[in-house]
Enzyme design. Structure first.
Site, PDB file in Angstrom:
ATOM      1  N   GLU A  63       0.794  -1.220   0.000  1.00 57.02           N
ATOM      2  CA  GLU A  63       0.000   0.000   0.000  1.00 57.02           C
ATOM      3  C   GLU A  63       0.840   1.291   0.000  1.00 57.02           C
ATOM      4  OE1 GLU A  63      -2.846  -0.186   3.189  1.00 57.02           O
ATOM      5  OE2 GLU A  63      -3.774  -2.011   2.436  1.00 57.02           O
ATOM      6  N   GLU A  83      -5.049  -8.868   1.180  1.00 57.66           N
ATOM      7  CA  GLU A  83      -5.607  -8.601   2.507  1.00 57.66           C
ATOM      8  C   GLU A  83      -7.105  -8.430   2.389  1.00 57.66           C
ATOM      9  OE1 GLU A  83      -3.983  -5.277   4.734  1.00 57.66           O
ATOM     10  OE2 GLU A  83      -1.927  -5.892   4.229  1.00 57.66           O
TER      11      GLU A  83
HETATM   12  C1  FCB Z   1      -4.150  -2.291   5.795  1.00 54.37           C
HETATM   13  C2  FCB Z   1      -2.734  -2.580   6.215  1.00 54.37           C
HETATM   14  C3  FCB Z   1      -2.592  -3.657   7.257  1.00 54.37           C
HETATM   15  C4  FCB Z   1      -3.697  -3.616   8.279  1.00 54.37           C
HETATM   16  C5  FCB Z   1      -5.058  -3.468   7.624  1.00 54.37           C
HETATM   17  C6  FCB Z   1      -6.200  -3.447   8.585  1.00 54.37           C
HETATM   18  O1  FCB Z   1      -4.224  -1.012   5.255  1.00 54.37           O
HETATM   19  O2  FCB Z   1      -1.981  -2.972   5.098  1.00 54.37           O
HETATM   20  O3  FCB Z   1      -1.323  -3.564   7.816  1.00 54.37           O
HETATM   21  O4  FCB Z   1      -3.448  -2.654   9.213  1.00 54.37           O
HETATM   22  O5  FCB Z   1      -5.089  -2.327   6.823  1.00 54.37           O
END
Ligand code: FCB
Length: 446
Positions: free
Chosen positions: A167, A353
């Site tokens: 990110e 994620e």
């Molecule tokens: C994302 C991050 C990760 C975590 C999630 C909830 O933006 O990459 O580290 O904190 O959010």
């Protein structure tokens, strides 16, 4: 072996974590501070005033993490490397004890039949490099190439899946524009410079990997977003398009060799420290794109300001929300995957994620029955299946997160884990959602 209905046989199921959020051992075995050590120790930056000094103590308890993954029969584990653990000066000689930690982790994962997905950078920049200008400084991208090369040299033969970074939008904009994240700046030019140098660092690292002759697949993890316009009024549609430029095209266009978006260059081109050949380096061919998805958002046009250079604001939505106050919109995951697959050249996609924070209440027996999280996961994984049906080249799904951990500016007040971590003993305990995910991987939960 039975597979989850609607998913190809080789679909990869995994879990994600990141170094600063779980490792702890902040001052041990030669690790130097990162910008997140500095930021979390500064008063008022973290909701509960806590830090990652100990976190989940995964630096010592990594075997427990692997046991959890084994219990799930997970195919892969996405974790990140703490740069300041393996290269405490941010340049030059590596720290052998730091490297040994990751070598042990990777070996043990492989022995357990779990594919290590190694990520080089999940926001914890060595503080020494921040002192020299951090991501505002082009030199940091060169330092990143050196650090990446150290990792290739020392454990490159053990790892088949690499990602450069997580990110970059957050590292650039939350770190330098809104100040919610380390290093906590509020300066648009700094944010835009950081964005360019992050992408450049990615490109250098990919190029070094190609030159190393190692085998493996390489990608980058982004958090793309294509917010819905709150209404079909022209100004709201235009606002949603600007938001999606900032969150998605700004990253994917240059990665795919299209340069920065025209709108962005017209508005902010003067901020950008682009040198000859940079765009070529950023566009090094990669094998996959990692997509982090939590929510979608609805937006409308708003007055521009220093902190809101795109003139966009989020508005109330009708959906249920998680404890992050993020709307729960599973269809948004299919929409963003389809958007990427249809707008940029076809490339393997992974959800790197996805998950949710809820106020997990343990029952009298100490067990967390997190039905909300199970529902969230079920719906989002179904949305992945819908994307597959529509031809999206989705190859895998990683759940955030294996264990409750340090949730950045929220400290330990938000829990995303499918296993909890006792704050006194650091013992891990699976929640109900852990057993859901185990069943899902075995092919029985959808
Ligand atoms: C994302 C991050 C990760 C975590 C999630 C909830 O933006 O990459 O580290 O904190 O959010």
């Amino acid at each position: 072996m039975k597979r989850q209905d609607g998913f190809p046989d080789d679909f990869l199921w995994g879990c994600s974590t990141s170094s600063y959020q779980i490792e702890g051992a902040a001052g041990e075995d030669g690790r130097s501070p990162s910008i997140w050590d500095t930021f979390s120790h500064a008063p008022g930056k973290i909701q509960d005033g806590r830090t990652g000094d100990i976190a989940c103590d995964s630096y010592r308890r990594w075997r427990d993490d692997i046991e959890l993954l084994r219990g799930l029969n997970a195919g892969a584990y996405r974790f990140s490397v703490s740069w300041s653990r393996v290269q405490p000066e941010g340049r030059g000689e590596p720290n052998q004890r730091g490297l040994d930690y990751y070598a042990r982790l990777v070996d043990a994962l492989s022995e357990a039949g779990i594919e290590p997905w190694l990520e080089l950078f999940h926001w914890d920049l060595p503080q020494k490099l921040e002192n020299e200008g951090g991501w505002r400084n082009r030199e940091t991208a060169l330092r990143f190439e050196e650090y990446a090369s150290i990792m290739y040299r020392h454990i490159g033969d053990k790892v088949r899946h690499w990602t450069s970074m997580n990110e970059p939008w957050c590292a650039a904009f939350l770190g330098h524009l809104t100040g919610e994240h380390a290093p906590g700046m509020r300066d648009r030019i700094a944010a835009n410079r950081a964005a360019h140098h992050l992408l450049l660092a990615h490109g250098f690292a990919v190029r070094a990997f190609q030159q190393s002759g190692l085998k493996g697949e390489y990608g980058i993890v982004i958090n793309p977003s294509k917010p819905r316009p709150a209404t079909l009024r022209a100004e709201d549609i235009a606002a949603s398009e600007r938001a999606s430029i900032e969150r998605t095209s700004l990253w994917l266009d240059p990665l795919f060799g299209r340069g920065y978006p025209k709108y962005f260059m017209e508005r902010f081109g003067a901020d950008m420290p682009i040198e000859a050949r940079d765009m070529e380096i950023i566009a090094q061919p990669i094998d996959f794109i990692g997509v982090n998805y939590y929510n979608e958002e609805a937006v409308r046009a708003a007055p521009e300001s220093i902190e809101n250079p795109y003139g966009v604001e989020s508005v109330r939505t009708w959906q249920k929300r998680t404890e992050m106050d993020w709307e729960i919109e599973p269809a948004g995951l299919r929409r963003i995957l389809e958007y990427i697959a249809s707008t940029w050249p076809r490339k393997a996609l992974y959800v790197t994620e996805n998950g949710a924070a809820f106020p997990d209440m343990a029952g009298p027996d100490g067990f967390v029955r997190d039905y909300d999280r199970i529902e969230y996961l079920k719906e989002h994984i179904s949305s992945c299946r819908a994307a597959l049906r529509r031809g999206v080249p989705l190859k895998g799904y990683f759940l955030w997160s294996l264990i409750d951990n340090f949730e950045w500016s929220f400290g330990y007040t938000r829990s995303f884990g499918i296993a909890s971590v006792d704050q006194a003993t650091r013992n891990r305990q699976p929640k109900l959602s852990y057993y859901f995910y185990r069943d899902l991987i075995a092919g029985f939960a959808l």
